[in-house]
Design a protein around this motif. Structure first.
Motif, mmCIF file in Angstrom:
data_model
loop_
_atom_site.group_PDB
_atom_site.id
_atom_site.type_symbol
_atom_site.label_atom_id
_atom_site.label_comp_id
_atom_site.label_asym_id
_atom_site.label_seq_id
_atom_site.Cartn_x
_atom_site.Cartn_y
_atom_site.Cartn_z
ATOM 1 N N ARG A 103 53.125 39.863 42.284
ATOM 2 C CA ARG A 103 52.496 39.354 40.830
ATOM 3 C C ARG A 103 51.617 38.062 41.783
ATOM 4 N N ILE A 104 50.725 38.264 41.294
ATOM 5 C CA ILE A 104 49.637 37.182 41.304
ATOM 6 C C ILE A 104 48.961 36.059 40.683
ATOM 7 N N ASP A 105 49.337 35.116 41.193
ATOM 8 C CA ASP A 105 47.932 34.122 40.390
ATOM 9 C C ASP A 105 46.869 34.866 39.224
ATOM 10 N N GLN A 106 46.191 34.142 38.617
ATOM 11 C CA GLN A 106 45.161 34.838 38.198
ATOM 12 C C GLN A 106 44.307 33.690 38.722
ATOM 13 N N ASP A 107 44.310 32.351 39.274
ATOM 14 C CA ASP A 107 43.549 31.185 39.808
ATOM 15 C C ASP A 107 43.360 31.672 41.101
ATOM 16 N N LYS A 108 42.402 31.807 41.189
ATOM 17 C CA LYS A 108 41.616 32.618 42.335
ATOM 18 C C LYS A 108 42.001 31.591 44.010
ATOM 19 N N ASN A 109 41.905 29.712 43.176
ATOM 20 C CA ASN A 109 42.166 29.006 44.594
ATOM 21 C C ASN A 109 43.598 28.798 44.706
ATOM 22 N N ASN A 110 44.522 30.089 44.063
ATOM 23 C CA ASN A 110 46.099 29.817 44.210
ATOM 24 C C ASN A 110 46.190 31.336 45.093
ATOM 25 N N VAL A 111 45.119 31.952 45.759
ATOM 26 C CA VAL A 111 46.005 33.021 46.526
ATOM 27 C C VAL A 111 44.631 33.502 47.664
ATOM 28 N N PRO A 112 44.963 34.272 48.468
ATOM 29 C CA PRO A 112 44.199 34.643 49.707
ATOM 30 C C PRO A 112 42.768 35.189 49.041
ATOM 31 N N GLU A 113 41.922 35.057 49.630
ATOM 32 C CA GLU A 113 40.552 34.938 49.434
ATOM 33 C C GLU A 113 40.939 36.977 49.683
ATOM 34 N N TYR A 114 41.312 37.989 50.319
ATOM 35 C CA TYR A 114 40.967 38.612 50.375
ATOM 36 C C TYR A 114 41.788 39.445 49.116
ATOM 37 N N LEU A 115 42.317 38.621 48.525
ATOM 38 C CA LEU A 115 42.830 39.656 46.967
ATOM 39 C C LEU A 115 41.764 39.619 46.252
ATOM 40 N N HIS A 116 40.975 38.726 46.311
ATOM 41 C CA HIS A 116 39.683 38.065 44.727
ATOM 42 C C HIS A 116 38.663 39.418 44.321
ATOM 43 N N GLU A 117 38.550 40.101 45.470
ATOM 44 C CA GLU A 117 37.484 41.418 45.206
ATOM 45 C C GLU A 117 38.393 42.076 44.198
ATOM 46 N N PHE A 118 39.682 42.886 44.565
ATOM 47 C CA PHE A 118 40.494 43.104 44.089
ATOM 48 C C PHE A 118 41.015 42.799 41.936
ATOM 49 N N MET A 119 41.189 41.645 42.589
ATOM 50 C CA MET A 119 42.046 40.867 41.419
ATOM 51 C C MET A 119 40.395 41.325 40.204
ATOM 52 N N ASP A 120 40.138 41.142 40.445
ATOM 53 C CA ASP A 120 37.816 41.321 39.848
ATOM 54 C C ASP A 120 38.582 42.770 39.396
ATOM 55 N N LYS A 121 38.540 43.717 39.931
ATOM 56 C CA LYS A 121 38.627 44.748 39.655
ATOM 57 C C LYS A 121 39.429 45.614 38.737
ATOM 58 N N VAL A 122 40.766 44.836 39.254
ATOM 59 C CA VAL A 122 41.638 44.735 38.537
ATOM 60 C C VAL A 122 41.729 44.078 37.206
ATOM 61 N N ASN A 123 40.779 42.975 36.769
ATOM 62 C CA ASN A 123 40.935 42.396 35.268
ATOM 63 C C ASN A 123 39.908 43.189 35.301
ATOM 64 N N GLU A 124 38.941 44.012 35.604
ATOM 65 C CA GLU A 124 37.378 45.101 34.684
ATOM 66 C C GLU A 124 38.322 45.962 34.009
ATOM 67 N N LYS A 125 39.168 46.476 35.151
ATOM 68 C CA LYS A 125 39.529 47.773 34.204
ATOM 69 C C LYS A 125 40.263 47.654 32.862
ATOM 70 N N ILE A 126 40.920 46.740 33.379
ATOM 71 C CA ILE A 126 41.957 46.345 32.127
ATOM 72 C C ILE A 126 41.058 45.601 31.092
ATOM 73 N N ALA A 127 39.733 45.408 30.731
ATOM 74 C CA ALA A 127 39.051 44.755 29.702
ATOM 75 C C ALA A 127 38.596 46.216 29.804
ATOM 76 N N LEU A 128 38.507 47.009 30.572
ATOM 77 C CA LEU A 128 37.532 48.868 29.699
ATOM 78 C C LEU A 128 38.625 49.303 29.350
ATOM 79 N N LEU A 129 39.449 49.070 29.824
ATOM 80 C CA LEU A 129 41.046 50.349 28.999
ATOM 81 C C LEU A 129 41.004 49.611 27.562
ATOM 82 N N LYS A 130 40.885 48.192 27.739
ATOM 83 C CA LYS A 130 41.538 47.957 26.164
ATOM 84 C C LYS A 130 40.268 48.480 25.325
ATOM 85 N N ASP A 131 38.810 47.694 25.759
ATOM 86 C CA ASP A 131 37.869 48.575 24.280
ATOM 87 C C ASP A 131 38.503 49.559 24.148
#
Length: 155
Positions: A127-155
């Motif tokens: 489980r990963i916090d959506q606030d990037k200030n609270n998570v390691p930097e190596y997760l940031h790009e993956f978090m962006d991609k996960v949120n991007e894919k979820i947004a695509l699927l909701k449309d």
């Protein structure tokens, strides 16, 4: 004659086994589950969870905030095509982490990401916090991609 029958039987068994292996290259044992959750939220979009394999995309129909109860239905090939590259962004460092929580997911009503990765039946979840200030930097790009894919699927 018995030797020929024996050889043909062995060849038949080998071919049937190898075709089974090709059909089950990716199955219940190899997948990526990704989704987001928001506790202080109302409506269908509060919990969205998807499962992707090498050949298909599925959506969870339970929408359980805990991530413990999931039932998946297969989505169309177009949605799979939009998301199939997500696995390329999965940070391998995550597999070596003992931690299962990063930051404080949804503690400040900012939501969280649920990630589950299974390889050959070895399942790990985070489980990963959506606030990037609270998570390691190596997760940031993956978090962006996960949120991007979820947004695509909701449309």
């Amino acid at each position: 004659m018995k030797k020929i029958i024996l050889v043909l039987s062995v060849i038949g068994i080998l071919f049937s086994c190898s075709s089974d292996l090709n059909e089950t290259d990716i199955n219940e044992q190899n997948y990526l589950v990704f989704g987001h959750f928001y506790g202080m939220c109302g409506g269908e979009d509060c919990v969205e969870t998807f499962k992707i394999t090498n050949s298909s995309l599925y959506e969870d129909t339970i929408d359980d905030y805990s991530g413990l109860n999931m039932e998946f239905i297969q989505l169309n090939d177009n949605k799979f095509e939009q998301t199939k590259d997500l696995i390329n962004f999965f940070p391998n460092q995550l597999m070596n982490q003992d931690e299962t929580f990063f930051g404080c997911p949804d503690c400040t009503d900012g939501g969280g990401l649920f990630i589950q990765y299974s390889e050959n039946g070895n399942v790990k979840s985070w489980r990963i916090d959506q606030d990037k200030n609270n998570v390691p930097e190596y997760l940031h790009e993956f978090m962006d991609k996960v949120n991007e894919k979820i947004a695509l699927l909701k449309d």
